[in-house]
Design a protein around this motif. Structure first.
Motif, short mmCIF file in Angstrom:
data_model
loop_
_atom_site.label_atom_id
_atom_site.label_comp_id
_atom_site.label_asym_id
_atom_site.label_seq_id
_atom_site.Cartn_x
_atom_site.Cartn_y
_atom_site.Cartn_z
N GLN A 139 -21.30 7.13 -90.77
CA GLN A 139 -21.74 6.81 -92.13
C GLN A 139 -23.19 6.30 -92.11
N VAL A 140 -24.02 6.90 -92.94
CA VAL A 140 -25.41 6.48 -93.07
C VAL A 140 -25.55 5.77 -94.41
N MET A 141 -25.73 4.48 -94.36
CA MET A 141 -25.83 3.68 -95.58
C MET A 141 -26.54 2.38 -95.26
N ARG A 142 -27.19 1.84 -96.24
CA ARG A 142 -27.90 0.58 -96.05
C ARG A 142 -27.48 -0.42 -97.10
N PHE A 182 -23.23 22.45 -103.29
CA PHE A 182 -22.51 21.18 -103.15
C PHE A 182 -22.74 20.30 -104.37
N VAL A 183 -23.98 20.27 -104.85
CA VAL A 183 -24.31 19.45 -106.02
C VAL A 183 -23.61 19.97 -107.26
N SER A 184 -23.60 21.28 -107.43
CA SER A 184 -23.06 21.86 -108.67
C SER A 184 -21.55 21.76 -108.76
N THR A 185 -20.89 21.61 -107.63
CA THR A 185 -19.42 21.62 -107.65
C THR A 185 -18.82 20.23 -107.47
N ASN A 186 -19.67 19.20 -107.42
CA ASN A 186 -19.15 17.85 -107.21
C ASN A 186 -19.75 16.87 -108.21
N TYR A 187 -19.03 15.81 -108.47
CA TYR A 187 -19.32 14.90 -109.57
C TYR A 187 -20.46 13.95 -109.22
N LYS A 188 -21.56 14.05 -109.96
CA LYS A 188 -22.69 13.12 -109.89
C LYS A 188 -23.21 12.91 -108.47
N VAL A 189 -23.49 14.00 -107.79
CA VAL A 189 -24.15 13.90 -106.49
C VAL A 189 -25.62 13.57 -106.76
N LYS A 190 -26.04 12.41 -106.28
CA LYS A 190 -27.42 11.97 -106.52
C LYS A 190 -28.10 11.64 -105.20
N ALA A 230 -25.49 5.03 -108.29
CA ALA A 230 -26.83 4.75 -107.81
C ALA A 230 -27.60 6.05 -107.63
N GLU A 231 -28.92 5.99 -107.77
CA GLU A 231 -29.73 7.21 -107.66
C GLU A 231 -29.80 7.73 -106.24
N ASP A 232 -29.47 6.90 -105.27
CA ASP A 232 -29.45 7.32 -103.88
C ASP A 232 -28.72 6.25 -103.09
N SER A 233 -28.04 6.65 -102.02
CA SER A 233 -27.35 5.67 -101.19
C SER A 233 -28.33 4.73 -100.50
N VAL A 238 -26.51 -1.50 -106.07
CA VAL A 238 -25.06 -1.49 -106.12
C VAL A 238 -24.60 -0.30 -106.94
N GLY A 239 -23.44 0.23 -106.60
CA GLY A 239 -22.88 1.31 -107.41
C GLY A 239 -22.04 2.25 -106.60
N VAL A 240 -21.94 3.47 -107.07
CA VAL A 240 -21.18 4.52 -106.40
C VAL A 240 -22.19 5.50 -105.79
N TRP A 241 -21.97 5.89 -104.55
CA TRP A 241 -22.86 6.81 -103.86
C TRP A 241 -22.09 7.98 -103.28
N TRP A 242 -22.78 9.08 -103.15
CA TRP A 242 -22.46 10.09 -102.15
C TRP A 242 -23.39 9.78 -100.99
#
Length: 637
Positions: A139-142, A182-190, A230-233, A238-242
């Motif tokens: 997992q790549v996240m900060r 991937f973006v077009s077939t999944n919910y709110k990939v940012k 969130a606009e990016d992980s 705070v928020g929801v990320w891909w």
């Protein structure tokens, strides 16, 4: 070493990945890789180097790479683990194979956990060139901006806030954006490339597939008041990320410290690596570190121990569990402990080994969905459906697509405690902040460590009241079984100390002291209620989620506490804090330049310097510590 695969490990593997699916990737042979000069015999080393890096892990290899790239300095890395280039560490698709290989990790039994029904927990960290980055969940996240700004506040300012270290995140990582499909077939990939570099040695990439049920779960998350995507992980919000994974999209192999900071350095005559050897202590002349003593990793006595000198500096990068062991065995740590172990005191630093923390999981509120099958296919189908597995293998072989392109859970929600009812979270934060700071620390804790915990209590209470820092993490995999949040900021504090009877050869004594502070129960009880609301009061309820743990009959705080004591695991393999970057008056071990207080020629650069946990998994931050440490060291050369 404990058994290579226990129920604790099985639970994590089930949460993060599918580790049993083979993709038959081609792996380069050892001799074809250009790398630092590698030795397996101590007698082959030079007598001295400018720098000695103790630990060839996530941060250690980063530091060594950056110190040697100019050619001005000679560097030796000493790593207790071996070189390994098999699929255990290289395979990224659907797995953390290295986690299942007991030869690539330490698995140290903790002391019995008094508040977890005296259960013993496996303390698991990497033991291989590349360290834990070679065996982690990819997992790549900060963390959030507030997490790193908080580190500065302990000093009243400094150079470790979000704005100061964002350039190091960008230096370390190169983002490969998701495909349009991937973006077009999944919910709110940012995603937003402004938070990433374009030439970093580490690859952060997205899969080419997500299980369809993820979209249902993410849509339900979007219904929670106050929750944002969130606009990016990597935005620090705070928020929801891909989130991306540490996977090289050209080969679909693991991107980790060794290929990024060791394989690709070309052969540098100023860079040596000694594997399968253990540093037993730092050698001091007065209060100046002059060298290290080392032995083969398999040795059971000090007979034949060797030494090597450092002309400029020794950098400890042995990790949160073993850095304090080396410091204490060298005479740096709490003087009472050192005297008990008959170790001459070089520097009395009470904070060495204290302030131990990790993220927690197995927190209950887990669900299975009655209407999941046959509507959806999920990760478990790769085990149970041979036809689905064969199709997935064919897709992956063709162009690294399909279900096997998922290296780890690819979407996650990271929520502040303020998502709980306002009166509740404020009451918990107020009660916690009002505690006597010594009340829930080990008896005899030094006054400076107590003062540090008091400062942390104030900061954590502010975190609980804030909407800008995450406390609760829920991974979304798109499977028929979901739930089980991760606790990002436990308030209980443990310790890692040498065994006074055998400081060098016995494993360190590790005590998470999980649930020793009752405020953790208050918080986890609210986690349980929040998770239940997510599954019962959003649109996800149409899939008829059935709570499998702890069960809807468990409704009171005492009932939830009883369940937690029996099941909670106080580790997601993200240990920090045992050589904290805090002021000396707060039990600190290193200053903001990562130099050990009161000593010359000795610094620490690994996760042990984190004074408290970021609100995310620690891989990205460990690399940043290595990158920044190298600049700090070069600046004082």
């Amino acid at each position: 070493m404990m058994a290579p695969y226990n129920s604790f490990q099985a639970a994590l593997v089930g949460l993060l990945c599918l580790s049993g699916v083979s993709t038959s990737l081609t792996v380069p042979a050892f001799d074809s890789i250009s790398h630092s000069q590698i030795f397996e015999r101590g007698e082959d080393l030079g007598a001295e180097y400018d720098y000695i890096v103790v630990g060839g892990g996530t941060a250690g290899l980063t530091v060594a790479d950056r110190l040697t790239e100019s050619g001005r300095y000679s560097v030796l890395v000493i790593e207790i683990g071996r070189y390994e280039n098999g699929t255990s560490v290289t395979t990224a698709s659907q797995g953390i194979y290295g986690f299942l290989d007991s030869t690539l990790q330490f698995n140290i039994p903790s002391v019995p956990q008094a508040d977890l029904n005296n259960r013993t927990i496996g303390v698991i960290v990497g033991k291989v060139l590349g360290g834990s980055s070679a065996v982690n969940g990819l997992q790549v996240m900060r963390g959030q901006k507030a997490d790193y700004d908080r580190w500065n506040k302990y000093f009243g300012g400094g150079s470790w806030g979000w704005n100061a270290i964002l350039p190091y995140f960008k230096k370390a990582w190169r983002l490969y954006p998701p495909t349009p499909e991937f973006v077009s077939t999944n919910y709110k990939v940012k995603w937003n490339t402004k938070y990433w570099g374009s030439v970093g040695k580490l690859a952060a990439s997205f899969p080419k597939y997500a299980f369809p049920f993820q979209n249902e779960l993410l849509k339900a998350m979007d219904e929670i008041p106050g929750v944002k995507f969130a606009e990016d992980s990597g935005s620090g919000d705070v928020g929801v990320w891909w989130h991306p994974s540490s996977v090289d999209p050209a080969t679909w192999q693991r991107s980790f410290a060794r290929p990024a900071h060791w394989d690709g350095v070309e052969t540098r005559s100023n860079y040596d690596t000694l594997v399968s050897h253990k540093v037993t202590k730092v050698i001091f002349q007065g209060t100046t570190a002059k060298g290290v003593q080392y032995i083969p990793a398999s040795a059971t006595t000090l007979a034949g121990a060797r030494t090597v000198r450092a002309k400029k500096e020794i950098i400890l990068s042995a990790g949160t569990i073993h850095t304090p062991q080396i410091l204490q065995a060298s005479g740096v740590g709490p003087k009472a402990l050192l005297r008990q172990a008959n170790i001459p005191v070089v520097k009395d630093l009470p904070g060495v080994g204290a302030n131990f923390q990790d993220h927690w999981f197995q927190l209950g509120a887990q669900y299975t969905f009655a209407k999941f099958r046959p509507t959806f296919q999920g990760p478990n189908d790769l085990y149970s459906n041979a036809t689905f597995l064969a199709e997935a293998q064919a897709q992956f072989a063709q162009n690294f697509s399909g279900p096997l392109s998922i290296a780890s859970g690819s979407a996650a929600g990271w929520f502040p405690f303020r998502t709980i009812a306002p009166d509740t979270y404020k009451s918990i934060a107020d009660r916690y902040e009002a505690q006597n700071p010594a009340a829930y620390l080990p008896p005899g804790t030094d006054k400076t460590v107590i003062a540090g915990y008091q400062a942390q209590k104030k900061a954590t209470a502010a975190l609980l009241r804030s909407k800008d820092a995450a406390t609760y993490n829920l991974f979304i995999r798109g499977d028929e079984s979901e739930g089980g949040p991760v606790y990002l900021h436990p308030v209980s504090r443990g310790f890692v100390n040498i065994n006074p009877a055998d400081p060098i050869f016995a494993p360190p004594l590790v005590d998470y002291r999980a649930l020793s502070n009752p405020a953790d129960i208050d918080i986890l009880y609210e986690f349980t209620k929040f998770t239940r609301k997510f599954y019962a009061e959003t649109s996800i309820k149409k899939w008829e989620p059935v709570e499998t743990a702890p069960g809807l009959g468990v409704t009171t705080k005492d009932g939830v506490a009883e369940y937690m004591r029996a099941t909670l695991t106080p580790s997601v393999f993200h240990p920090v804090g045992t050589a904290s970057m805090l002021p000396l008056k707060y039990g600190g071990v290193v200053d903001q330049k990562l130099k050990v207080y009161g000593l010359k020629g000795l610094s620490v650069a690994d996760a042990s310097v984190m004074p408290d946990l970021p609100g995310a998994y620690t891989q990205e931050t460990a690399y940043v510590i290595g990158e920044k440490a190298a600049d700090l060291i070069k600046a004082r050369a």
